[in-house]
Every structure is written in C-alpha cells, then in structure tokens.
Design an enzyme around this catalytic site. Structure first.
Site, PDB file in Angstrom:
ATOM      1  N   ASP A  40      35.718  44.704  42.596  1.00 23.41           N
ATOM      2  CA  ASP A  40      36.799  45.531  43.131  1.00 23.41           C
ATOM      3  C   ASP A  40      36.327  46.166  44.435  1.00 23.41           C
ATOM      4  O   ASP A  40      35.256  45.826  44.950  1.00 23.41           O
ATOM      5  CB  ASP A  40      37.264  46.583  42.110  1.00 23.41           C
ATOM      6  N   HIS A  49      41.720  44.183  47.070  1.00 25.53           N
ATOM      7  CA  HIS A  49      40.689  44.912  46.307  1.00 25.53           C
ATOM      8  C   HIS A  49      39.281  44.432  46.691  1.00 25.53           C
ATOM      9  O   HIS A  49      38.429  44.249  45.841  1.00 25.53           O
ATOM     10  CB  HIS A  49      40.921  44.744  44.795  1.00 25.53           C
ATOM     11  N   GLU A  56      48.159  44.111  44.609  1.00 27.78           N
ATOM     12  CA  GLU A  56      48.069  45.152  45.634  1.00 27.78           C
ATOM     13  C   GLU A  56      47.357  44.705  46.913  1.00 27.78           C
ATOM     14  O   GLU A  56      46.561  45.461  47.469  1.00 27.78           O
ATOM     15  CB  GLU A  56      47.362  46.388  45.040  1.00 27.78           C
TER      16      GLU A  56
HETATM   17  C1  ACM Z   1      46.713  46.969  38.714  1.00 28.31           C
HETATM   18  O1  ACM Z   1      46.861  47.969  37.998  1.00 28.31           O
HETATM   19  N1  ACM Z   1      46.567  47.101  40.028  1.00 28.31           N
HETATM   20  C2  ACM Z   1      46.700  45.629  38.164  1.00 28.31           C
END
Ligand code: ACM
Ligand code: ZN
Length: 651
Positions: free
Chosen positions: A189, A237, A293
């Site tokens: 991440d 991410h 995202e």
């Molecule tokens: C997430 O909660 N961004 C998968």
C-alpha cells in the site's frame, strides 16, 4: 447454555420439529449449523486423550495432516481401539449433493460419529465439536451442516500497521474455529510493502515478511482449510513504490504521488515480475490486484498517458485504467489464476475474467453480477471492521461510521441479486490506519468476525440475532481465556438513545434549504435537517448527520405558516480525534415574511459530557416569538470547519 438445549427438548416434546427444522438457538455453535436435532436427554463427555478412529471411504488423499490436526487441536484426540470419536471420510461416506465442506455428526451414548466427503468437512465437524465441548459436554444430537458460500473471508491490512507472523497465525486459529476459509492478505500500500520479494528486495524497508514467513503462514492456514489470497495494489495506493522508483511516475508534473504511469512500460514490467513471484509463492487460485481509488489526475496531464490513450483508441482516463487492469488480468489468467479487483475496476469497462470485490456498498457487486461476473461482497456499509462498533466516547478512534455487531449480522448478501450462483461469498475487512496494536486489531475483529462467519455459512433465513448475541458473548469468553482481546458485549452502549425516536417539534411540514459557502445562491433542500431525528453514532453511511466542510453555512427553514415558537436550536459534533468541530459562532434568526430577519438572543454552545474527545454540542435556547421562517447561520471568516449538524430543532 443449558437453557438453549432445553429449548430444543421442549420443541421436540411439542412435536414441532423434525430433521430439517431448525429450532431457534438450539445449537450453541457459531456459525449456526444448517440442521440440528436434539437426540434426547444426556450428553457425551470428551476429554483430552479421548480415542478416535478414522476410516477412509473412497478417498485416496493421505490422512496425516488431518490426523496431526485433530491430535493437536483442543480436543487432543488419540488414535485407539474402541474409539469414541469415529470418522468416516470420503465420497462414499456422505453421498449427497451438499456443498463442499458438508458433514454429518451424531452424538449418542456410544460416542460420536462423523461422516464427510472430504477432510474439509471432517475439519468443520471437529470445529463444531470443539465449540460444543467448550460448554462442558456434548449433548446427544444430530447435526447436518454445510456452508452457504464457498468464500468466507477476512481481510487483514498488515501495511498501515504491521502484524507479526505470530499475530497472524493466532487469528488463523480463530478463523478456523469460525469456519472462515479465506484470509485476504493486504501486503502492499502507500505506506509500505510488507513482503520481501527476490525481484524487488528494495521495497522491503521495514517490518516485512520473508518468503519463508509467508510459506509458514500459508502452511498453517492450509492445515486449517484456509486459503491465503495475496493483494498487490495496482495502479493506485503506490506511494511507497514511487518513493523507491520515482521513474514510474507520469512524466512532467504530477499532482498525486501514489499512482504510476500507464503510458510507460517499465511499471508493467516491474509488476509482472512481482505478480509472477507472488503467484508462485501463494498457491491460491486467486490473485487480488487492488484497483481501488486510483486518482486519474496525473494521467490527464501526462503526455505518455495521452499517447497511450490515443494509440489504444481509448476514450478517457477511466478507459486507461481499464486498459491497465485488462493487461494485468491477461497476465494473471495466463498464469492459470483468477484476478480479483476492488469494484473500481469496472470503471471504463470490466475485463473479461475479473472477479469483483464490492466494497463501496453493494452496487458495484450487483452491477458485476448483472454482467455475469463472479463477485465477493464486502460492502463497507456492513462488513468494514475498522469502523467503530459502539459509542465513540467509549471506543478507540475509528472511522466515523457506526457498525455494531447487529448491523454486521443483519447483512443479507443476496438482497437485490437475481443470479446468486455468481456470488462467491462474503468478507469482513480490517483496515488498520487507526489500529495500532495487536490487542486493538483483535478488539475490532471479535465478535464482529463471528457475524461475518454466520453470514457466510448459515442458511438463508436462519438468523436470529438475540440467540446469536448470547452465543457470541459465550464465545468471546472462550477467546479471552485463550488470550484474545474482544469487544465487551456486556458493556455495549448501543446507538445514541436520543437518536432512536423523533423529537417533539413543529417542523412536520417544514422545508429546510442549506446553503454551503458564502457564494451559494440556490442552496439544496435537505429534509434530514427537519425530519425529527437527532444524530446517532453513524456520521457516514446510514447517518442522520448532515455535513459541511466550509467557512460559511446558512440553513433556512420554512415552517409553511406563522407559528408560535418556544425553542430554537441545533446540535453539532465535536470530535477532536477526527477533527470534526462545532462552528464557534452560530447565530439564529426568525422572520415572518422571509425577507426581514430578526436575530434571536441565543446561540451559545453548551457542552454535553466530553469523553475521549467526543462531544455533542447544542446551540440553542428558549424563545417566545411568532414567525414562519427560521435561519441558522455561521461564518467563521478564514477557517474551514468540518461541521456535522443533525437537526434544526424548532418547537
Ligand atoms: C478500499 O476500502 N479502498 C478497498
Ligand atoms: Zn503517465
């Protein structure tokens, strides 16, 4: 527990039960078994060292792993003649078209007989026995049990805060007890990569698992019939990656620092090497590639991304994302695995082999099923275990939703689904931005993971929350005795009492319009501000709070006619841990004609008890006026205030 069993006996005596009928609360096992029938008064006592026998019936697979497990688990069985626990395992032992993992268990005077078509089914029978035995003795009964879904998962974010290998193994034991069978391992991440790969050793900077650690976790999980699904985040991410590999950024200026360039080939080459090594390491049929995202702003500005869009005949950045995920899907599929991605991977078109993990509520999952794709449901509205589970003033800081045990339990995965065969199952997600310690991690998991297990395992329509809650209280006690930390159901406060019923008011026919910012001329009708409900603990999701993150707000309420007004007020949240604030100078006005407004001599904010940095503040007071219009207004000048307002109270 005696009470639960006697309920079953009573049901039998009343003749209201037959095999196939599920007496509510009869069996203390979590998740609730599919069928339970009491077989009369009495119980069988197992003790460590009790003997077992194992007969294979049409099964070739070696029994050593299963034997090792049952000899070392809490039952501590030993092989022996005149066995009191008798396993018959294999396709000829349990002929049925029940799902994989099914088992039959019969307990009587002479001992315990277990039949299953596979070791997996026998393993689940053992888990039921372990839980039954935790109550002292195992009641004479017949159980026929099988899972509702093949995928029953928990996701552990070990990036935001690292969990040691030992801490992970400990959770696998609890998962086994709950018949959960997938651990989704979120290992890369923005903050870090938690895996040391041969192809990218530079990414392992602090607190990471070696490949041997991972192999140990996988083997430990496999012995408990748990599949470990790795997740490598693509293309967003990725702040940690871009710090180490700035050459993967878009060319020219970039406005976000965690998304790699889709116009360049190097990031693809890097991730294909990573995926190859990860897929070889993890035997799971699934490979999770993130996809959530990913901010598209860099791609808009980057000449290389623009070139890729043009060359590939793509419409926009959403299709560019789809192009990226499509290439990854091809790569994963070519390696004989199935790609999972978060529901954003549908934006710009869903790649053909993708399985969708629906997290932004259920709509993404419903859409993917509609297109014939497989789906795993993990909606944040029900299954995000990082959300607070009780009153914020008694809980550690958490994201500002309210997700108590009951809400998780009440999730029905097939609501709105026409083709349930595409629903692989469900998963609870534990993100750890705010979860620092192992104890806190477990506190967020238990008992809500019990509810995830029951949602994933027990037959549709078999749920009963009151019974489940009693069972969960007991099982929390068992877990505590084994050194786990659990949320304490005995001190559960529940939702804010003041939010449960409508307050007295004269706004039944009123219209509220909210103006956000000092340049908002049209406003937005906001019925929640006059619906009669004060706010509860949920500040996002199913919330009664209305939020504004701005310097100035005006709320105009039109009562419909001139009325006698004796009280005007509004309530706000002040939550220092999340930087939510009540605006410092709220003013109230009234008007008869909607043009000329008179200020009201109120507006001081009164503090309700402030605990853990959380307080609900009231601005308001008694008045004695006649008016048709009421106005609330604040303007902080330069400072933005993240305000939450639940109701403009007029009475
Ligand atoms: C997430 O909660 N961004 C998968
Ligand atoms: Zn680019």
């Amino acid at each position: 527990m005696k009470k639960l069993f006697s309920l079953a006996v009573t049901a039998l005596l009343l003749g209201s039960m037959s095999l196939g009928a599920q007496p509510t609360g009869a069996c203390p096992v979590i998740p609730q078994v599919a069928r339970y029938v009491s077989a009369g008064e009495g119980s069988f006592n197992l003790s460590p060292g009790s003997t077992y026998s194992l007969k294979l019936s049409g099964l070739k697979e070696d029994a050593s792993a299963f034997k090792a497990y049952i000899e070392n688990c809490d039952l501590a069985l030993t092989p022996g003649k005149k066995a009191v626990v008798r396993f018959i395992i294999g396709p000829s032992a349990l002929k049925s078209n029940l799902p994989e993992g099914a088992y039959k268990l019969e307990v009587g005077k002479k001992g315990i007989d277990i039949r299953s078509a596979s070791y997996e089914g026998a393993f689940y029978a053992v888990q039921s026995l372990i839980q039954l035995q935790q109550h002292g003795a195992i009641p004479y009964c017949r159980i026929e049990d099988y899972p509702r879904y093949g995928y029953r998962g928990l996701m552990f974010d070990v990036v935001r805060h690292f969990r040691s290998k030992e801490a992970v193994l400990k959770q696998l034991d609890a998962m086994a007890l709950l018949k959960l069978n997938v651990m989704h391992f979120h290992i890369t991440d923005n903050e870090a990569w938690r895996i040391k790969l041969d192809c990218a050793p530079e990414m392992a900077i602090e607190d990471f698992y070696t490949k041997d650690d991972i192999r140990e976790i996988i083997a430990y999980a496999a012995a408990r019939h748990i599949d470990v699904v790795p997740e490598i985040e693509i293309p967003g991410h990725n702040r940690a990656l871009l710090k180490v590999h700035p050459e993967f950024y878009c060319s020219g200026d970039h406005v976000v620092d965690n998304v790699f360039c889709i116009g360049k080939e190097e990031p693809f080459e890097f991730f294909f090497r990573v995926l190859e090594e990860v897929m070889e390491l993890f035997p799971s049929q699934f490979m999770h590639i993130g996809g959530d995202e990913a901010d598209k702003d860099n791609w808009k500005l980057c000449p290389l991304c623009r070139e890729r869009i043009q060359k590939e005949g793509l419409k926009d950045e959403f299709e560019l994302q789809s192009y990226c995920i499509g290439r990854v899907d091809q790569f994963v599929s070519a390696h004989g695995k199935r790609m999972i991605g978060w529901d954003e991977i549908q934006e710009g078109g869903l790649s053909p082999n993708a399985t969708v993990m629906s997290w932004r509520g259920t709509s993404g999952g419903l859409k993917a099923i509609g297109m014939g794709h497989d789906v795993i449901m993990t909606p944040n509205t029900y299954l995000y275990l990082d959300y607070g589970q009780d009153a914020p003033w008694k809980e550690p800081a958490a994201f500002n939703y309210y997700l108590p045990l009951k809400t998780v339990y009440e999730y029905e995965p097939e609501d709105g689904i026409d083709a349930p065969e595409h629903l692989l199952g469900v998963q609870g997600n534990l993100w750890t931005e705010l979860v620092v310690t192992d104890n806190h991690f477990e506190y967020m998991l238990y008992p809500r993971a019990f509810a995830v297990a029951e949602v994933g395992w027990s037959p549709k329509g078999s749920k009963d929350f009151d019974t489940f809650r009693e069972k969960a209280r007991f099982l929390c006690g068992v877990l505590r005795s084994k050194g786990y930390t659990c949320f304490d159901l005995d001190t559960e406060y529940g939702d804010r009492p003041e939010s449960l019923n409508k307050i007295p008011r004269i706004t039944q026919n009123a219209k509220a319009v909210m103006y956000i910012g000092s340049n908002d001329k049209t406003g937005r009708e906001t019925p929640a501000l006059v619906d009669g409900y004060l706010g509860g603990w949920a500040m996002k999701g199913k919330t009664r709070w209305v939020t504004a993150n701005t310097r100035a707000v005006t709320i105009d309420v039109d009562l419909g006619e001139v009325m006698d007004i004796h009280y005007v007020g509004a309530e706000f949240v002040d939550y220092k841990l999340r930087r939510f604030q009540a605006p410092p100078d709220t003013e109230f006005f009234v008007s008869v004609d909607g043009k000329n407004y008179e200020p009201l001599p109120i507006g001081q904010i009164k503090l309700s008890p402030d605990r853990q940095g959380y307080a609900i503040l009231i601005a308001g007071g008694t008045v004695n006026v006649q008016a048709r219009y009421v106005r609330l207004k604040y303007n902080t000048g330069k400072v933005r205030v993240r305000a939450f307002i639940s109701e403009l109270i007029v009475n």
